[in-house]
Each structure stands twice: as C-alpha cells, then as structure tokens.
Design a protein around this motif. Structure first.
Motif, PDB file in Angstrom:
ATOM      1  N   LEU A   5       0.830  -1.199   0.000  1.00 50.44           N
ATOM      2  CA  LEU A   5       0.000   0.000   0.000  1.00 50.44           C
ATOM      3  C   LEU A   5       0.869   1.255   0.000  1.00 50.44           C
ATOM      4  O   LEU A   5       0.600   2.211  -0.734  1.00 50.44           O
ATOM      5  CB  LEU A   5      -0.922  -0.020   1.220  1.00 50.44           C
ATOM      6  CG  LEU A   5      -1.997   1.043   1.305  1.00 50.44           C
ATOM      7  CD1 LEU A   5      -3.019   0.850   0.192  1.00 50.44           C
ATOM      8  CD2 LEU A   5      -2.687   0.972   2.656  1.00 50.44           C
ATOM      9  N   ALA A  38      -2.977   3.856   8.946  1.00 52.52           N
ATOM     10  CA  ALA A  38      -3.296   2.724   8.079  1.00 52.52           C
ATOM     11  C   ALA A  38      -2.902   1.409   8.758  1.00 52.52           C
ATOM     12  O   ALA A  38      -3.641   0.414   8.678  1.00 52.52           O
ATOM     13  CB  ALA A  38      -2.583   2.863   6.736  1.00 52.52           C
ATOM     14  N   TRP A  42      -5.579  -1.647   9.703  1.00 51.89           N
ATOM     15  CA  TRP A  42      -5.302  -2.562   8.597  1.00 51.89           C
ATOM     16  C   TRP A  42      -6.458  -3.532   8.349  1.00 51.89           C
ATOM     17  O   TRP A  42      -6.786  -3.841   7.203  1.00 51.89           O
ATOM     18  CB  TRP A  42      -3.998  -3.307   8.834  1.00 51.89           C
ATOM     19  CG  TRP A  42      -3.648  -4.185   7.679  1.00 51.89           C
ATOM     20  CD1 TRP A  42      -3.525  -5.530   7.677  1.00 51.89           C
ATOM     21  CD2 TRP A  42      -3.414  -3.764   6.330  1.00 51.89           C
ATOM     22  NE1 TRP A  42      -3.220  -5.979   6.424  1.00 51.89           N
ATOM     23  CE2 TRP A  42      -3.150  -4.911   5.572  1.00 51.89           C
ATOM     24  CE3 TRP A  42      -3.420  -2.526   5.680  1.00 51.89           C
ATOM     25  CZ2 TRP A  42      -2.879  -4.870   4.216  1.00 51.89           C
ATOM     26  CZ3 TRP A  42      -3.151  -2.478   4.335  1.00 51.89           C
ATOM     27  CH2 TRP A  42      -2.884  -3.636   3.616  1.00 51.89           C
ATOM     28  N   LEU A  45      -8.924  -1.765   6.242  1.00 51.47           N
ATOM     29  CA  LEU A  45      -8.408  -1.499   4.903  1.00 51.47           C
ATOM     30  C   LEU A  45      -8.380  -2.758   4.028  1.00 51.47           C
ATOM     31  O   LEU A  45      -8.585  -2.668   2.818  1.00 51.47           O
ATOM     32  CB  LEU A  45      -7.010  -0.892   4.980  1.00 51.47           C
ATOM     33  CG  LEU A  45      -6.958   0.557   5.437  1.00 51.47           C
ATOM     34  CD1 LEU A  45      -5.526   0.995   5.688  1.00 51.47           C
ATOM     35  CD2 LEU A  45      -7.608   1.461   4.411  1.00 51.47           C
ATOM     36  N   GLN A  46      -8.147  -3.906   4.626  1.00 47.23           N
ATOM     37  CA  GLN A  46      -8.098  -5.147   3.850  1.00 47.23           C
ATOM     38  C   GLN A  46      -9.440  -5.476   3.212  1.00 47.23           C
ATOM     39  O   GLN A  46      -9.485  -6.087   2.150  1.00 47.23           O
ATOM     40  CB  GLN A  46      -7.666  -6.314   4.739  1.00 47.23           C
ATOM     41  CG  GLN A  46      -6.192  -6.331   5.022  1.00 47.23           C
ATOM     42  CD  GLN A  46      -5.795  -7.520   5.866  1.00 47.23           C
ATOM     43  OE1 GLN A  46      -6.400  -7.761   6.899  1.00 47.23           O
ATOM     44  NE2 GLN A  46      -4.807  -8.254   5.410  1.00 47.23           N
ATOM     45  N   LEU A  48     -11.494  -3.284   1.987  1.00 45.32           N
ATOM     46  CA  LEU A  48     -11.840  -2.282   0.981  1.00 45.32           C
ATOM     47  C   LEU A  48     -11.227  -2.610  -0.367  1.00 45.32           C
ATOM     48  O   LEU A  48     -10.162  -3.233  -0.457  1.00 45.32           O
ATOM     49  CB  LEU A  48     -11.343  -0.902   1.428  1.00 45.32           C
ATOM     50  CG  LEU A  48     -11.931  -0.334   2.712  1.00 45.32           C
ATOM     51  CD1 LEU A  48     -11.261   0.992   3.044  1.00 45.32           C
ATOM     52  CD2 LEU A  48     -13.435  -0.158   2.600  1.00 45.32           C
ATOM     53  N   ASP A  50      -9.277  -1.453  -3.864  1.00 46.22           N
ATOM     54  CA  ASP A  50      -8.072  -0.627  -4.026  1.00 46.22           C
ATOM     55  C   ASP A  50      -8.394   0.860  -4.099  1.00 46.22           C
ATOM     56  O   ASP A  50      -7.738   1.670  -3.451  1.00 46.22           O
ATOM     57  CB  ASP A  50      -7.293  -1.047  -5.284  1.00 46.22           C
ATOM     58  CG  ASP A  50      -6.586  -2.379  -5.106  1.00 46.22           C
ATOM     59  OD1 ASP A  50      -6.324  -2.762  -3.944  1.00 46.22           O
ATOM     60  OD2 ASP A  50      -6.311  -3.039  -6.127  1.00 46.22           O
ATOM     61  N   SER A  52     -10.934   2.400  -2.900  1.00 44.49           N
ATOM     62  CA  SER A  52     -11.437   2.851  -1.597  1.00 44.49           C
ATOM     63  C   SER A  52     -10.299   3.012  -0.588  1.00 44.49           C
ATOM     64  O   SER A  52     -10.340   3.913   0.249  1.00 44.49           O
ATOM     65  CB  SER A  52     -12.463   1.858  -1.058  1.00 44.49           C
ATOM     66  OG  SER A  52     -13.597   1.821  -1.888  1.00 44.49           O
ATOM     67  N   ARG A  53      -9.290   2.140  -0.680  1.00 49.00           N
ATOM     68  CA  ARG A  53      -8.112   2.296   0.191  1.00 49.00           C
ATOM     69  C   ARG A  53      -7.412   3.618  -0.103  1.00 49.00           C
ATOM     70  O   ARG A  53      -7.015   4.335   0.808  1.00 49.00           O
ATOM     71  CB  ARG A  53      -7.125   1.156  -0.033  1.00 49.00           C
ATOM     72  CG  ARG A  53      -7.521  -0.131   0.571  1.00 49.00           C
ATOM     73  CD  ARG A  53      -6.423  -1.164   0.392  1.00 49.00           C
ATOM     74  NE  ARG A  53      -6.970  -2.468   0.646  1.00 49.00           N
ATOM     75  CZ  ARG A  53      -6.641  -3.553  -0.004  1.00 49.00           C
ATOM     76  NH1 ARG A  53      -5.731  -3.523  -0.957  1.00 49.00           N
ATOM     77  NH2 ARG A  53      -7.199  -4.704   0.295  1.00 49.00           N
ATOM     78  N   ARG A  54      -7.260   3.903  -1.383  1.00 54.79           N
ATOM     79  CA  ARG A  54      -6.612   5.151  -1.794  1.00 54.79           C
ATOM     80  C   ARG A  54      -7.406   6.345  -1.249  1.00 54.79           C
ATOM     81  O   ARG A  54      -6.842   7.275  -0.672  1.00 54.79           O
ATOM     82  CB  ARG A  54      -6.533   5.222  -3.314  1.00 54.79           C
ATOM     83  CG  ARG A  54      -5.905   6.483  -3.851  1.00 54.79           C
ATOM     84  CD  ARG A  54      -5.941   6.470  -5.390  1.00 54.79           C
ATOM     85  NE  ARG A  54      -5.427   7.703  -5.916  1.00 54.79           N
ATOM     86  CZ  ARG A  54      -6.144   8.812  -6.067  1.00 54.79           C
ATOM     87  NH1 ARG A  54      -7.421   8.841  -5.740  1.00 54.79           N
ATOM     88  NH2 ARG A  54      -5.589   9.898  -6.559  1.00 54.79           N
ATOM     89  N   TRP A  56      -9.389   6.396   1.304  1.00 54.25           N
ATOM     90  CA  TRP A  56      -9.249   6.397   2.762  1.00 54.25           C
ATOM     91  C   TRP A  56      -7.955   7.088   3.166  1.00 54.25           C
ATOM     92  O   TRP A  56      -7.951   7.917   4.080  1.00 54.25           O
ATOM     93  CB  TRP A  56      -9.276   4.945   3.267  1.00 54.25           C
ATOM     94  CG  TRP A  56      -9.310   4.803   4.749  1.00 54.25           C
ATOM     95  CD1 TRP A  56     -10.414   4.694   5.530  1.00 54.25           C
ATOM     96  CD2 TRP A  56      -8.178   4.751   5.637  1.00 54.25           C
ATOM     97  NE1 TRP A  56     -10.037   4.573   6.856  1.00 54.25           N
ATOM     98  CE2 TRP A  56      -8.668   4.607   6.948  1.00 54.25           C
ATOM     99  CE3 TRP A  56      -6.796   4.802   5.452  1.00 54.25           C
ATOM    100  CZ2 TRP A  56      -7.847   4.517   8.062  1.00 54.25           C
ATOM    101  CZ3 TRP A  56      -5.968   4.722   6.564  1.00 54.25           C
ATOM    102  CH2 TRP A  56      -6.494   4.581   7.849  1.00 54.25           C
TER     103      TRP A  56
END
Length: 152
Positions: A5, A38, A42, A45-46, A48, A50, A52-54, A56
C-alpha cells in the motif's frame, strides 16, 4: 500488506501532503502519520477495494492536516528576539490576568481550563457536568468579551 500500500500510493500522497502542508517537515509528518493510521486500521483497509483504500488514505491525510490547523489556530508565537523569562513575560502575564479578571467567574474558569490547562471542550464539559456544546458556546462568549476588552 501495508508495504505494498505504501509503495503504491506514496508518491501521490507525498505530492498531496506538500500541497496542503506548506513545508517539507509537516508534509513528511502527515505522510508518516497517515501510514501509522493505516497500520492501526489494517483490518478495515483489507476489506476495501483498491480505489477505496486510496480514498481512505487521502481522507485521513486531509483530516490530520485539519487537526493540525485547528490546534495551531490557538498557538501564539513570541516576538522576534524574545527572551523567555524577561520583564515582557511578566507584564504580558499581568495584562492577561487583568483581562481574565474582567470576565465573570464561570467564563474565566472555562478560559483557564481551555487555554492554560489545554483541556478540550469535551473534557471541560465532563469536569463540569454540562453538555460540550454549552462549553463551546460559553468559550465563544468569553473570547468575544475578551476581544472587546482588548479593542477598548
């Protein structure tokens, strides 16, 4: 993994941090704190996607920056060449105390708790047993009265 990430979004987050921070050190702090958050989130985030992670990561960085701005809004810098412990400090302290004495006792205590003891409105509210919105309203009133005194 967090390292993937980091490698994937580091460059664009660095650019964003520089654009909002105004200086390199703050930008680096924002980037580090974003990835610390993050790491602590974690599991979330796992789950979500890709994109959506960005999103976030960018939202966390923006919120961290806003928190810094809010905190720094109340910080007052010392004049250039000022020596702590000088007569100016004593006189400034007397002037500040005189201004505080012009406030009604309940407002004076709120201002002391907020600015001298560093308590936030929720902590003050808990200590007084009143809603935190009431504390914010009273602090706003106190600051308006102090500004009025200074302007006179």
């Amino acid at each position: 993994m967090i390292e993937e990430l980091y490698n994937l979004h580091k460059a664009e987050l660095e650019r964003f941090a520089r654009s909002i921070a105004g200086n390199e050190k703050t930008a680096e702090d924002l980037l580090q704190e974003t990835f610390l958050r993050a790491m602590t989130h974690w599991a979330t985030l796992q789950r979500l996607a890709d994109h959506s992670r960005r999103a976030w990561l960018f939202k966390v960085m923006r919120n961290l920056h806003l928190d810094l701005l809010r905190r720094d809004r109340h910080v007052v810098g010392l004049p250039e060449g000022h020596e702590p412990g000088s007569e100016v400090d004593y006189v400034s302290g007397l002037a500040a105390e005189e201004l505080l004495q012009s406030l009604p006792a309940p407002l004076r205590e709120l201002v002391r708790k907020r600015f001298l003891y560093g308590m936030n409105s929720r902590q003050i509210a808990d200590s007084l047993g009143v809603p935190h919105a009431t504390v914010r309203t009273r602090l706003h009133t106190a600051m308006r009265l102090l500004r009025k005194q200074v302007d006179q």
